[in-house]
Design a protein around this motif. Structure first.
Motif, short mmCIF file in Angstrom:
data_model
loop_
_atom_site.label_atom_id
_atom_site.label_comp_id
_atom_site.label_asym_id
_atom_site.label_seq_id
_atom_site.Cartn_x
_atom_site.Cartn_y
_atom_site.Cartn_z
N LEU A 61 0.86 -1.19 0.00
CA LEU A 61 0.00 0.00 0.00
C LEU A 61 0.89 1.24 0.00
CD1 LEU A 61 -2.45 -1.48 2.63
CD2 LEU A 61 -3.10 -0.89 0.27
N VAL A 62 0.67 2.12 -0.97
CA VAL A 62 1.56 3.26 -1.17
C VAL A 62 1.29 4.39 -0.17
CG1 VAL A 62 0.16 4.48 -2.91
CG2 VAL A 62 2.67 4.65 -2.98
N GLU A 82 -4.85 9.52 -10.32
CA GLU A 82 -5.61 8.65 -11.24
C GLU A 82 -6.30 9.44 -12.35
OE1 GLU A 82 -7.81 5.44 -9.75
OE2 GLU A 82 -5.95 4.56 -9.02
N LEU A 90 3.64 6.51 -10.92
CA LEU A 90 3.49 6.02 -9.55
C LEU A 90 3.44 4.50 -9.52
CD1 LEU A 90 1.29 7.46 -6.74
CD2 LEU A 90 0.97 5.07 -7.36
N LEU A 118 -3.40 -2.39 -9.08
CA LEU A 118 -3.21 -1.81 -10.41
C LEU A 118 -4.44 -1.00 -10.80
CD1 LEU A 118 -1.62 -4.51 -12.75
CD2 LEU A 118 -0.49 -2.77 -11.36
N VAL A 238 -11.14 -6.38 8.62
CA VAL A 238 -11.51 -7.13 9.82
C VAL A 238 -10.98 -6.40 11.05
CG1 VAL A 238 -11.37 -9.36 10.99
CG2 VAL A 238 -11.37 -9.26 8.48
N GLY A 257 -6.96 -7.03 8.06
CA GLY A 257 -7.60 -5.95 8.80
C GLY A 257 -6.81 -5.54 10.02
N TYR A 258 -7.20 -4.40 10.60
CA TYR A 258 -6.48 -3.83 11.74
C TYR A 258 -6.45 -4.79 12.92
CZ TYR A 258 -6.87 0.65 9.24
OH TYR A 258 -6.80 1.66 8.31
P1 C2E Z 1 -7.52 -1.32 -0.87
O1 C2E Z 1 -6.68 -1.88 -1.95
O2 C2E Z 1 -8.89 -1.90 -0.71
O3 C2E Z 1 -6.64 -1.49 0.45
C1 C2E Z 1 -7.17 -1.69 1.72
C2 C2E Z 1 -7.28 -0.38 2.48
O4 C2E Z 1 -8.00 -0.62 3.70
C3 C2E Z 1 -5.94 0.20 2.91
O5 C2E Z 1 -6.08 1.62 2.98
C4 C2E Z 1 -5.80 -0.36 4.32
O6 C2E Z 1 -4.92 0.38 5.13
C5 C2E Z 1 -7.22 -0.25 4.80
N1 C2E Z 1 -7.51 -1.17 5.89
C6 C2E Z 1 -6.95 -2.37 6.14
N2 C2E Z 1 -7.49 -2.97 7.21
C7 C2E Z 1 -8.45 -2.13 7.66
C8 C2E Z 1 -9.36 -2.19 8.76
O7 C2E Z 1 -9.41 -3.14 9.55
N3 C2E Z 1 -10.19 -1.13 8.92
C9 C2E Z 1 -10.19 -0.06 8.07
N4 C2E Z 1 -11.04 0.95 8.32
N5 C2E Z 1 -9.33 0.02 7.02
C10 C2E Z 1 -8.47 -0.99 6.82
P2 C2E Z 1 -5.01 2.60 2.34
O8 C2E Z 1 -3.62 2.08 2.53
O9 C2E Z 1 -5.34 3.97 2.82
O10 C2E Z 1 -5.33 2.48 0.78
C11 C2E Z 1 -6.57 2.91 0.29
C12 C2E Z 1 -6.76 2.50 -1.14
O11 C2E Z 1 -5.81 3.16 -1.99
C13 C2E Z 1 -6.53 1.01 -1.40
O12 C2E Z 1 -7.67 0.27 -1.04
C14 C2E Z 1 -6.26 1.01 -2.89
O13 C2E Z 1 -7.47 1.07 -3.61
C15 C2E Z 1 -5.54 2.32 -3.07
N6 C2E Z 1 -4.10 2.08 -3.14
C16 C2E Z 1 -3.20 1.92 -2.14
N7 C2E Z 1 -1.95 1.73 -2.63
C17 C2E Z 1 -2.08 1.75 -3.99
C18 C2E Z 1 -1.14 1.61 -5.08
O14 C2E Z 1 0.05 1.38 -4.90
N8 C2E Z 1 -1.65 1.71 -6.34
C19 C2E Z 1 -2.98 1.93 -6.58
N9 C2E Z 1 -3.39 2.02 -7.85
N10 C2E Z 1 -3.87 2.06 -5.59
C20 C2E Z 1 -3.43 1.96 -4.31
#
Ligand code: C2E
Ligand code: MG
Ligand code: MG
Ligand code: MG
Length: 289
Positions: A61-62, A82, A90, A118, A238, A257-258
């Motif tokens: 996760l970026v 995007e 990126l 992606l 989760v 999940g957290y």
């Molecule tokens: P995603 O791919 O569905 O990633 C899961 C997101 O949920 C992550 O947020 C993660 O930190 C968060 N998460 C994990 N467990 C829990 C939990 O128990 N509760 C809650 N409330 N959240 C949880 P993050 O890191 O902020 O990323 C958000 C979104 O940004 C990602 O959703 C993905 O769609 C996008 N993203 C992140 N890194 C990249 C990347 O390198 N490239 C692209 N294209 N998109 C990215």
């Protein structure tokens, strides 16, 4: 998203709207500079087997380590990226970094499959698949240790092209997941045609599922569909043990999940593998609760 609507639904272009758009453009330019200056970071969130609670992979996760604003989550800068071609640069960085890290773990004896998100625009490029294959080659990483996550929306933009690209990715041995499943509009008829390995149930269905019969029913349906198509099922978001237990009982394969782990820098995760791996099998960590 910044535009305002009046009571009849007409979009009103305000001075505030214009200012916000200028600010976004400035941030986008800054992001492009930041990528080239090496300010992006990857955090890795482990996925756990629902029954044994062993680590069975991690999602990259970026984040943007901004010199003034600190560590920024993707929600702050990805939507802008995007809407421009900055997302391509990126994603190139994310792929290179994730493949490099996964190869380091592999050489250290930890076979942890890592998944990369992606975006639709990246996948739409003719060079997408060759670029990914060249990275695997460069880092000598077995393809089975890389996974890509695509949202339903990304697939639906151009279903035939997306299906062909995903098929090429899978033919190389890389696995494919549909991310945020349930939030898009994939027709169930399209699903069997898609060359995929995994469904990730969106966290909006997972959160508070134990006090929402409707959410639990949706999860049961996704599990049934996944079973019939021979797909792995992952639940994301989760946040507590009752939810984790209910998902395991319902037949979800992997949990994220957290409650299990936060996204974290590679070295923190690595120390977790080292702590509890026996080293001889090369299997990743077994973490107790
Ligand atoms: P995603 O791919 O569905 O990633 C899961 C997101 O949920 C992550 O947020 C993660 O930190 C968060 N998460 C994990 N467990 C829990 C939990 O128990 N509760 C809650 N409330 N959240 C949880 P993050 O890191 O902020 O990323 C958000 C979104 O940004 C990602 O959703 C993905 O769609 C996008 N993203 C992140 N890194 C990249 C990347 O390198 N490239 C692209 N294209 N998109 C990215
Ligand atoms: Mg994802
Ligand atoms: Mg997800
Ligand atoms: Mg999500």
């Amino acid at each position: 998203r910044n535009a305002k609507r009046d009571r009849t639904g007409v979009v009103v272009w305000t001075a505030e709207t214009a200012t916000t758009h200028r600010a976004d453009l400035r941030q986008l330019t800054e992001l492009r500079t930041g990528i080239r200056a090496g300010h992006l970071r990857l955090h890795y969130q482990p996925l756990y087997r629902a029954r044994s609670r062993e680590i069975d992979g991690a999602e990259a996760l970026v984040r943007w380590q901004h010199p003034q604003r600190g560590m920024l989550p993707p929600g702050v800068f990805l939507p802008d990226a995007e809407r421009s071609d900055v997302i391509l640069e990126l994603t190139d960085w994310v792929l290179a970094e994730a493949v490099h890290q996964t190869a380091l773990w592999h050489r250290a004896g930890f076979d942890v499959p890592v998944s990369v998100n992606l975006s639709a625009a990246y996948l739409a490029q003719d060079r997408a698949v060759p670029t990914i294959l060249a990275l695997l080659d460069l880092e000598r990483l077995p393809a089975r240790l890389l996974m890509v996550e695509i949202t339903e929306t990304a697939v639906l933009t151009r279903p035939d092209q997306a299906a062909a690209r995903l098929a090429a990715i899978r033919a190389a041995g890389i696995r494919v997941a549909i991310d945020d499943f349930g939030t898009g509009y994939t027709s169930l008829g399209l699903l069997p045609e898609l060359p995929i390995d995994e469904l990730k149930i969106d966290r909006s269905f997972v959160m508070r599922m134990h006090d929402s019969p409707a959410r639990a029913t949706i999860i049961d349906s996704v599990i049934a569909i996944a079973r019939s198509l021979d797909l792995t099922v992952v639940a994301e978001g989760v946040e507590d043990e009752p939810t984790a237990a209910a998902l395991a009982e319902a037949g979800v394969d992997l949990l994220q999940g957290y409650h299990l782990d936060r996204p974290q820098p590679a070295d923190q995760l690595e120390s977790k593998f080292t702590q509890s791996s026996d080293g001889s099998t090369g299997h990743p960590a077994l973490v107790g609760f």
